[in-house]
Design an enzyme around this catalytic site. Structure first.
Site, mmCIF file in Angstrom:
data_model
loop_
_atom_site.group_PDB
_atom_site.id
_atom_site.type_symbol
_atom_site.label_atom_id
_atom_site.label_comp_id
_atom_site.label_asym_id
_atom_site.label_seq_id
_atom_site.Cartn_x
_atom_site.Cartn_y
_atom_site.Cartn_z
ATOM 1 N N ARG A 157 0.827 -1.217 0.000
ATOM 2 C CA ARG A 157 0.000 0.000 0.000
ATOM 3 C C ARG A 157 0.856 1.260 0.000
ATOM 4 O O ARG A 157 0.523 2.255 -0.650
ATOM 5 C CB ARG A 157 -0.943 -0.027 1.204
ATOM 6 C CG ARG A 157 -1.993 1.049 1.143
ATOM 7 C CD ARG A 157 -3.072 0.839 2.171
ATOM 8 N NE ARG A 157 -2.553 0.965 3.538
ATOM 9 C CZ ARG A 157 -3.277 0.767 4.629
ATOM 10 N NH1 ARG A 157 -4.552 0.413 4.532
ATOM 11 N NH2 ARG A 157 -2.750 0.906 5.836
ATOM 12 N N LYS A 259 -2.794 6.493 1.602
ATOM 13 C CA LYS A 259 -2.641 6.910 2.995
ATOM 14 C C LYS A 259 -1.722 8.129 3.077
ATOM 15 O O LYS A 259 -0.650 8.106 3.696
ATOM 16 C CB LYS A 259 -2.110 5.740 3.833
ATOM 17 C CG LYS A 259 -2.758 5.695 5.198
ATOM 18 C CD LYS A 259 -2.653 4.353 5.831
ATOM 19 C CE LYS A 259 -2.997 4.404 7.305
ATOM 20 N NZ LYS A 259 -4.324 4.906 7.617
ATOM 21 N N GLU A 295 -16.244 6.477 4.376
ATOM 22 C CA GLU A 295 -15.594 5.873 5.537
ATOM 23 C C GLU A 295 -15.642 6.826 6.712
ATOM 24 O O GLU A 295 -16.080 7.981 6.584
ATOM 25 C CB GLU A 295 -14.162 5.445 5.211
ATOM 26 C CG GLU A 295 -13.210 6.554 4.859
ATOM 27 C CD GLU A 295 -11.804 6.024 4.567
ATOM 28 O OE1 GLU A 295 -11.579 5.570 3.429
ATOM 29 O OE2 GLU A 295 -10.943 6.064 5.459
#
Ligand code: COI
Length: 413
Positions: A157, A259, A295
Site C-alpha cells: 500500500r 494513505k 468511511e
C-alpha cells in the site's frame, strides 16, 4: 522500590489519560507473572534502563524452557503501566531511518535512538504535503514471542501511495525487513498479552528542499513505534457516529484511496466539531451524490443486514484497509455473504448492525448514527453479535491465540 507518575508520560489520543510509571536509575526486569499465571515465575532481575549512552548495549532476551510442553520465553518489559495505555505516543528506544538521495534508491537503513528529526524548512513534506504513513501492529503471544500481522500488505500500500505522490518507495522486502528490525529493537515495548499491541508507524516523506511545486529531490523512510491500547475512549463499547453533510473526506480522482498525510489533516475540523457535540467520530458520504457511505475519519465501515455484510467498494475515494480486507475474508470463511458496493445512507439507517474496521480501531461496533439530527441505534446498547464474532475471530488470530489458517501472521521471535 518507588514508582513515580511522571508528567512527561501524560498522553492523550482517542483514549484515556496515560500515566507512565518509571524508576529513575534502574528498571526492574519485569516478567509478566504479575499479570498472568501462565508466565514462568522467574526472579526479578535488574537492568540499567535504556538511555542514549547505553544504546550500543542491546537488551538481551533470555529464553528458558517452561516446565510444560509449551516452550515459553521470559521477556523483558519496559516500565509502563500496561493497564492504563490508550492510543497515545509513548516514546520507545529506537526508530528506523532509511534515506533515498537525489537520483538514488533507498538503501543503508539504520536503527537510531528515537528522537526528533531535522528537516529543511523547504522540504517537500512540510511545504506540499508530500508524505505517506502506514499503520500496523505487533502482538505479544502468551509464550512471549511476537507476531506481526500482514506487514507486506502495508509495504504494497505504501508503494501504491508513493506512485500517486511521485515518490520513490522502499521495496516490499525492505519495508518488511525494516518493520521487523524496528520491532525487535523495541521488543520490550510490546505489551504483555491482552494488554494492547505495539503500533508501528512507517512514514515516507519528501525531505529534500523544494520551493517551486515539484517532487522533492530526496526522501526519507522512517519507522517509529509506540505501545497502544484501545483507539476510541469507549474501548470496545459501541461508538456514536454523526454523518457529515458539509465536509467531504475525498473526491473522485483525488487521493482518498492512499494513505497520504493530507487526508487526515482535512478531517480534523469535522472530527473536532463532532467530538464537541459528544460524538465519537464522523461518517463521511460521497462528495458527488452526498448519499453513499465512504468511511469514518480513521477507519472503514461495514453494515450488517440479516446474513449479509456490506462495505463501500474501493473506487479511489476509500482507503483499502488491511483490516477491511481481512474482515471480508474472515466473514466469508464464517459463511456470511459479503458485498463490496455502493451503500446508501438510507440503507445504513435500516441496518441490523454497523461496525468500523482499521488497524488502530481493529473492529469497533457502532452504537448509533445521527443523520440530520435523527439518531438511529444499533445493538440495543451492546456489541452486536456479528461485530463481536468478527472481532473475536480476527483478534484471536492476530494475537496467536487461535491457529492462523490464513497465513497472515509473521512470528518474530
Ligand atoms: C490506522 O488505523 O492505523 C490508521 O492509520 C488510522 C490513524 C488515523 C490512527
Amino acid at each position: 522500590m518507588g514508582c513515580a507518575f511522571a508528567s512527561a508520560g501524560v498522553i492523550h489520543g482517542g483514549g484515556a489519560l496515560l500515566s507512565r510509571c518509571h524508576f529513575d536509575r534502574i528498571t526492574a526486569r519485569r516478567l509478566s507473572s504479575c499479570s498472568s499465571p501462565s508466565f514462568i515465575p522467574l526472579k526479578v532481575q535488574y537492568a540499567v534502563r535504556a538511555s542514549r549512552s547505553l544504546l550500543s548495549v542491546p537488551y538481551g532476551i533470555r529464553c528458558e524452557a517452561a516446565p510444560s510442553t509449551v516452550s515459553r520465553q521470559a521477556f523483558e518489559l519496559a516500565d509502563v503501566c500496561w493497564d492504563d495505555i490508550g492510543f497515545g505516543i509513548i516514546p520507545t528506544d529506537y526508530m528506523y531511518v532509511m534515506r533515498c538521495p537525489r537520483d538514488g534508491e533507498f538503501s543503508n537503513g539504520t536503527l537510531e535512538p528515537y528522537g526528533n528529526i531535522e528537516l529543511s524548512p523547504s522540504s517537500g513534506v512540510l511545504n506540499y504535503g508530500q508524505g505517506l504513513f502506514e499503520g500496523l501492529k505487533a502482538y505479544r503471544k502468551e509464550d512471549g514471542s511476537i507476531l506481526l500481522f500482514r506487514p507486506e500488505e502495508n509495504g504494497v500500500r505504501m508503494r501504491m501511495g508513493a506512485e500517486r505522490l511521485c515518490m520513490p518507495a522502499p521495496t516490499i522486502e525492505q519495508f518488511v525487513d525494516a518493520v521487523k528490525a524496528t520491532v525487535l529493537a523495541n521488543k520490550r515495548w510490546v505489551p504483555p498479552p491482552g494488554k494492547g499491541s505495539l503500533y508501528i508507524r512507517p512514514l515516507l516523506m519528501g525531505t529534500g528542499a523544494v520551493l517551486g511545486l515539484a517532487p522533492a529531490p530526496e526522501y526519507t523512510f522512517l519507522i517509529y513505534v509506540s505501545p497502544v491500547g484501545n483507539y476510541f475512549k469507549e474501548g470496545l463499547a459501541p461508538i456514536n457516529l454523526v454523518i457529515q453533510n458539509d465536509y467531504h473526506r475525498a473526491t473522485p480522482g483525488g487521493t482518498g484511496g492512499i494513505k497520504t498525510i493530507g487526508n487526515y489533516a482535512s478531517v480534523l475540523k469535522a472530527q473536532s466539531e463532532a467530538k464537541e457535540k459528544g460524538y465519537s467520530d464522523v461518517l463521511y458520504l460521497d462528495s458527488v451524490h452526498k448519499k453513499y457511505l465512504e468511511e469514518v475519519s480513521s477507519c472503514n465501515v461495514f453494515v450488517v443486514k440479516d446474513n449479509t455484510i456490506s462495505t463501500p467498494a474501493i473506487r479511489g475515494t476509500i482507503l483499502p484497509g488491511i483490516t477491511r480486507k481481512s474482515i471480508i475474508d474472515v466473514a466469508v470463511s464464517l459463511g456470511f455473504q459479503v458485498e463490496e458496493r455502493l451503500i446508501s445512507v438510507e440503507e445504513v439507517l435500516d441496518a441490523d448492525e454497523v461496525f468500523c474496521t482499521g488497524t488502530a480501531v481493529v473492529v469497533s461496533p457502532v452504537g448509533s448514527i445521527t443523520y440530520h439530527g435523527k439518531r438511529v441505534s444499533y445493538g440495543g446498547g451492546g456489541v452486536g453479535a456479528v461485530s463481536q464474532q468478527l472481532y473475536s475471530v480476527l483478534t484471536r488470530l492476530q494475537m496467536g491465540i487461535a491457529e492462523d489458517k490464513m497465513g497472515w501472521t509473521l512470528q518474530l521471535c
